[in-house]
Design a protein around this motif. Structure first.
Motif, mmCIF file in Angstrom:
data_model
loop_
_atom_site.group_PDB
_atom_site.id
_atom_site.type_symbol
_atom_site.label_atom_id
_atom_site.label_comp_id
_atom_site.label_asym_id
_atom_site.label_seq_id
_atom_site.Cartn_x
_atom_site.Cartn_y
_atom_site.Cartn_z
ATOM 1 N N ILE A 196 -0.366 -3.817 13.108
ATOM 2 C CA ILE A 196 -1.567 -4.376 14.073
ATOM 3 C C ILE A 196 -2.258 -3.192 13.972
ATOM 4 O O ILE A 196 -3.189 -2.815 13.969
ATOM 5 N N VAL A 197 -1.809 -1.955 14.307
ATOM 6 C CA VAL A 197 -2.494 -0.458 14.367
ATOM 7 C C VAL A 197 -2.583 0.682 13.127
ATOM 8 O O VAL A 197 -3.552 1.279 13.364
ATOM 9 N N SER A 198 -1.059 0.285 12.389
ATOM 10 C CA SER A 198 -1.455 0.316 11.198
ATOM 11 C C SER A 198 -1.019 -0.569 9.728
ATOM 12 O O SER A 198 -0.961 -1.803 9.876
ATOM 13 N N PRO A 199 -1.756 -0.402 9.098
ATOM 14 C CA PRO A 199 -1.301 -1.103 7.597
ATOM 15 C C PRO A 199 -0.155 -1.399 6.910
ATOM 16 O O PRO A 199 0.993 -1.058 7.545
ATOM 17 N N LEU A 200 0.141 -2.814 6.687
ATOM 18 C CA LEU A 200 1.590 -3.163 5.924
ATOM 19 C C LEU A 200 2.022 -2.438 5.040
ATOM 20 O O LEU A 200 3.084 -1.676 4.997
ATOM 21 N N SER A 201 1.235 -1.667 4.352
ATOM 22 C CA SER A 201 1.396 -0.039 3.755
ATOM 23 C C SER A 201 2.251 0.434 4.270
ATOM 24 O O SER A 201 2.828 1.394 3.405
ATOM 25 N N ALA A 202 1.988 0.862 5.354
ATOM 26 C CA ALA A 202 2.737 1.767 5.950
ATOM 27 C C ALA A 202 4.005 2.353 5.755
ATOM 28 O O ALA A 202 4.789 2.974 6.460
ATOM 29 N N VAL A 203 4.653 0.610 6.709
ATOM 30 C CA VAL A 203 6.207 0.046 6.444
ATOM 31 C C VAL A 203 6.498 0.080 5.660
ATOM 32 O O VAL A 203 6.505 0.153 4.458
ATOM 33 N N PRO A 204 8.065 0.853 5.327
ATOM 34 C CA PRO A 204 8.774 0.794 3.974
ATOM 35 C C PRO A 204 8.607 0.044 3.554
ATOM 36 O O PRO A 204 9.485 -0.962 3.518
ATOM 37 N N VAL A 205 8.663 0.453 2.022
ATOM 38 C CA VAL A 205 8.934 -0.833 0.912
ATOM 39 C C VAL A 205 10.684 -1.896 0.960
ATOM 40 O O VAL A 205 10.244 -3.251 1.456
ATOM 41 N N GLU A 206 11.168 -1.080 2.023
ATOM 42 C CA GLU A 206 12.852 -2.265 1.704
ATOM 43 C C GLU A 206 12.952 -3.174 3.129
ATOM 44 O O GLU A 206 13.293 -3.695 3.200
ATOM 45 N N TRP A 207 11.574 -1.989 3.794
ATOM 46 C CA TRP A 207 11.641 -3.118 5.230
ATOM 47 C C TRP A 207 10.393 -4.447 5.747
ATOM 48 O O TRP A 207 9.940 -4.989 6.325
ATOM 49 N N ARG A 208 9.315 -4.529 4.639
ATOM 50 C CA ARG A 208 8.042 -5.198 4.895
ATOM 51 C C ARG A 208 8.911 -6.446 4.460
ATOM 52 O O ARG A 208 8.184 -7.904 5.281
#
Length: 268
Positions: A196-208
């Protein structure tokens, strides 16, 4: 053509009256009335824009979208709209039966309507915010995405998911009073598991993939933004899974509520 019985028509009229009463009661006696809903949402846009874009300098990397500070504020606001509608509805639904003992003990009152009131009330406020979002996008970008006409694709599963979970927590809280407080803790944790407050791209790839396939709220937020701001849907598979989760939540939640409903009057 779908035909409704006289009883169903009466229940729809009663539901409408209850939702209107709920919306009016929130700002009863204030000079701006329900305009406070818009005022709160405008303040959210500017506060979150300042905090996250200017102070914390969080950046967006969306293809074809201007990543200035105001766009970030609208992007953040677009994610907050469905999240706030879902969480506000669940929090209010958790105590909606407990706070209406007089209605519960009336034999003729359709108790199945009670959990629907906070859901529809929160959705109506969210829809007002959506109209504000569209207006601001039109002013700031001088154009609107054609994908806006596809918003019902995300509104329908959002509503089904919220209604199902609202039935579930409304029924269980009558017998497990701590559930209302536990729900606040769970929603607070889920907030940080939703982009919500940060883009999905900020989530580590392995967790997306785990995040999107197991958290329907994350999919609702992402697709809401894609339709309103980006102009495309890139998560069709996750959307289908969310539709499935929503249908299951609706069926299970409604079933649990109906099974527990006969015992409400005895407990209250």
């Amino acid at each position: 053509m779908l035909l409704l019985s006289d009883q169903q028509v009466k229940q729809l009229g009663l539901l409408r009256a209850l939702v209107v009463r709920d919306l009016e009661a929130k700002y009863k006696g204030s000079s701006l009335g329900n305009l406070w809903t818009i005022a709160h949402q405008i303040s959210q846009i500017f506060i979150y824009t300042y905090v996250f874009s200017i102070v914390l300098k969080v950046k967006l990397n969306l293809v074809g979208v201007d990543s200035n500070s105001f766009t970030f504020g609208l992007w953040l606001y677009a994610g907050l709209l469905p999240w706030t509608a879902i969480t506000n509805a669940l929090v209010q639904a958790s105590t909606v039966v407990l706070t209406q003992p007089n209605l519960v003990k009336k034999v003729v009152f359709p108790l199945g309507l009670l959990p629907l009131v906070p859901v529809l009330s929160a959705f109506m406020e969210s829809f007002a915010g959506f109209l504000l979002l569209v207006a601001m996008l039109a002013v700031s970008h001088q154009e609107l995405q054609l994908t806006l006409i596809l918003m019902p694709l995300i509104w329908i599963p959002q509503l089904l998911l919220t209604i199902g979970l609202s039935y579930l927590v409304a029924g269980l809280t009558v017998f497990i009073r701590d559930l209302a407080q536990s729900l606040l803790v769970v929603l607070s944790m889920l907030f940080y598991l939703t982009p919500i407050v940060s883009p999905l791209s900020a989530v580590p790839v392995e967790w997306r993939d785990w995040l999107l396939w197991l958290n329907p709220a994350a999919v609702v937020v992402e697709i809401y933004r894609e339709l309103a701001i980006v102009g495309q849907i890139t998560h069709w598979g996750e959307w289908l899974a969310t539709v499935g989760y929503s249908l299951v939540a609706y069926v299970v939640g409604r079933w649990v509520y109906r099974r527990l409903r006969p015992g409400f009057a005895d407990v209250l």
